[in-house]
Scaffold this motif. Sequence first.
Motif, short mmCIF file in Angstrom:
data_model
loop_
_atom_site.label_atom_id
_atom_site.label_comp_id
_atom_site.label_asym_id
_atom_site.label_seq_id
_atom_site.Cartn_x
_atom_site.Cartn_y
_atom_site.Cartn_z
N LEU A 1 40.56 36.09 36.94
CA LEU A 1 41.26 36.91 37.93
C LEU A 1 42.48 37.60 37.34
CD1 LEU A 1 41.15 34.54 41.02
CD2 LEU A 1 39.69 36.52 40.59
N ARG A 2 43.14 36.95 36.40
CA ARG A 2 44.37 37.49 35.80
C ARG A 2 44.13 38.63 34.82
NH1 ARG A 2 49.20 33.79 35.20
NH2 ARG A 2 48.80 32.05 36.58
N GLU A 3 42.91 38.79 34.33
CA GLU A 3 42.65 39.82 33.32
C GLU A 3 43.04 41.20 33.84
OE1 GLU A 3 38.52 39.57 32.28
OE2 GLU A 3 38.77 37.66 31.27
N THR A 4 43.64 41.98 32.94
CA THR A 4 44.02 43.35 33.29
C THR A 4 43.31 44.33 32.39
OG1 THR A 4 45.93 43.24 31.82
CG2 THR A 4 46.34 42.73 34.14
N LEU A 5 43.08 45.51 32.93
CA LEU A 5 42.50 46.60 32.13
C LEU A 5 43.63 47.29 31.37
CD1 LEU A 5 40.11 48.17 34.76
CD2 LEU A 5 39.54 46.57 32.95
N LYS A 6 43.36 47.65 30.17
CA LYS A 6 44.41 48.29 29.37
C LYS A 6 44.17 49.76 29.24
CE LYS A 6 45.46 44.09 27.28
NZ LYS A 6 46.13 43.24 26.71
N LYS B 1 51.37 44.41 44.09
CA LYS B 1 51.90 44.45 42.72
C LYS B 1 51.14 43.50 41.81
CE LYS B 1 56.46 46.15 43.91
NZ LYS B 1 57.90 45.91 43.89
N ILE B 2 50.75 42.34 42.32
CA ILE B 2 49.95 41.40 41.53
C ILE B 2 48.60 42.02 41.21
CG2 ILE B 2 48.73 39.18 41.56
CD1 ILE B 2 51.07 38.09 43.27
N GLU B 3 47.94 42.57 42.22
CA GLU B 3 46.61 43.16 42.02
C GLU B 3 46.68 44.38 41.09
OE1 GLU B 3 43.54 45.29 44.93
OE2 GLU B 3 43.70 43.13 45.36
N ALA B 4 47.77 45.13 41.16
CA ALA B 4 47.93 46.30 40.30
C ALA B 4 48.31 45.93 38.87
CB ALA B 4 49.00 47.22 40.89
N GLY B 5 48.67 44.65 38.66
CA GLY B 5 49.06 44.21 37.33
C GLY B 5 50.53 44.43 37.03
N ASN B 6 51.32 44.75 38.05
CA ASN B 6 52.75 45.01 37.86
C ASN B 6 53.61 43.77 38.04
OD1 ASN B 6 52.21 47.75 37.45
ND2 ASN B 6 52.26 48.14 39.65
N ARG B 7 53.05 42.71 38.60
CA ARG B 7 53.76 41.43 38.75
C ARG B 7 52.85 40.32 38.27
NH1 ARG B 7 58.35 41.00 42.23
NH2 ARG B 7 58.40 38.96 41.26
N THR B 8 53.46 39.28 37.78
CA THR B 8 52.69 38.16 37.26
C THR B 8 52.19 37.25 38.38
OG1 THR B 8 54.01 38.19 35.27
CG2 THR B 8 52.73 36.22 35.66
N MET C 1 47.30 49.01 34.40
CA MET C 1 46.82 47.69 34.02
C MET C 1 46.34 46.92 35.24
SD MET C 1 49.41 46.58 30.92
CE MET C 1 50.01 45.24 31.88
N ALA C 2 45.45 47.51 35.97
CA ALA C 2 44.96 46.91 37.20
C ALA C 2 44.12 45.66 36.92
CB ALA C 2 44.14 47.91 37.98
N ARG C 3 44.18 44.75 37.84
CA ARG C 3 43.36 43.54 37.77
C ARG C 3 42.10 43.78 38.59
NH1 ARG C 3 48.75 40.81 37.92
NH2 ARG C 3 48.90 39.78 35.90
N GLU C 4 41.12 44.42 37.96
CA GLU C 4 39.88 44.77 38.65
C GLU C 4 39.11 43.53 39.09
OE1 GLU C 4 38.68 47.75 39.71
OE2 GLU C 4 40.62 48.53 39.09
N ASN C 5 39.14 42.46 38.30
CA ASN C 5 38.42 41.24 38.68
C ASN C 5 38.99 40.67 39.97
OD1 ASN C 5 36.80 41.46 36.42
ND2 ASN C 5 38.00 40.02 35.20
N LEU C 6 40.30 40.70 40.10
CA LEU C 6 40.94 40.21 41.32
C LEU C 6 40.58 41.11 42.50
CD1 LEU C 6 42.84 38.39 42.89
CD2 LEU C 6 44.77 39.72 41.97
N ARG C 7 40.65 42.40 42.29
CA ARG C 7 40.30 43.36 43.35
C ARG C 7 38.86 43.16 43.81
NH1 ARG C 7 37.96 48.25 42.66
NH2 ARG C 7 38.14 49.72 44.37
N ASN C 8 37.95 43.05 42.85
CA ASN C 8 36.54 42.87 43.18
C ASN C 8 36.29 41.55 43.89
OD1 ASN C 8 35.90 45.36 42.08
ND2 ASN C 8 35.41 44.51 40.08
#
Length: 65
Positions: free
Chosen positions: A60-65, A33-40, A1-8
Motif C-alpha cells: 500500500l505504501r508504494e509510490t509511483l515515481k 495527502k497520504i494517498e497522494a504520497g505527500n504525507r507518510t 508520487m501517488a500511491r496507486e496501490n492504496l487508491r486501488n
Amino acid sequence: MARENLRNARKKAGMTQQELADKLGISLVYYQKIEAGNRTGDFAVWDALEDITGIHQRILRETLK
C-alpha cells in the motif's frame, strides 16, 4: 508520487476517501495527502489500512515515481 496501490485498494473496498478517513479517525485532507504520497502517515494508520484492505502495508505504501 501517488500511491496507486492504496487508491486501488480503497476503490476495491467500495469506499470513498471520506469514508476511509472517517474509519481511520483522520481528516479527509490528511488521508488525501497520504494517498497522494505527500504525507507518510503513522504506523497506526498503516496498520488500520492493512486490516481494512487485507493488503500488506508495504504494498500500500508504494509510490509511483
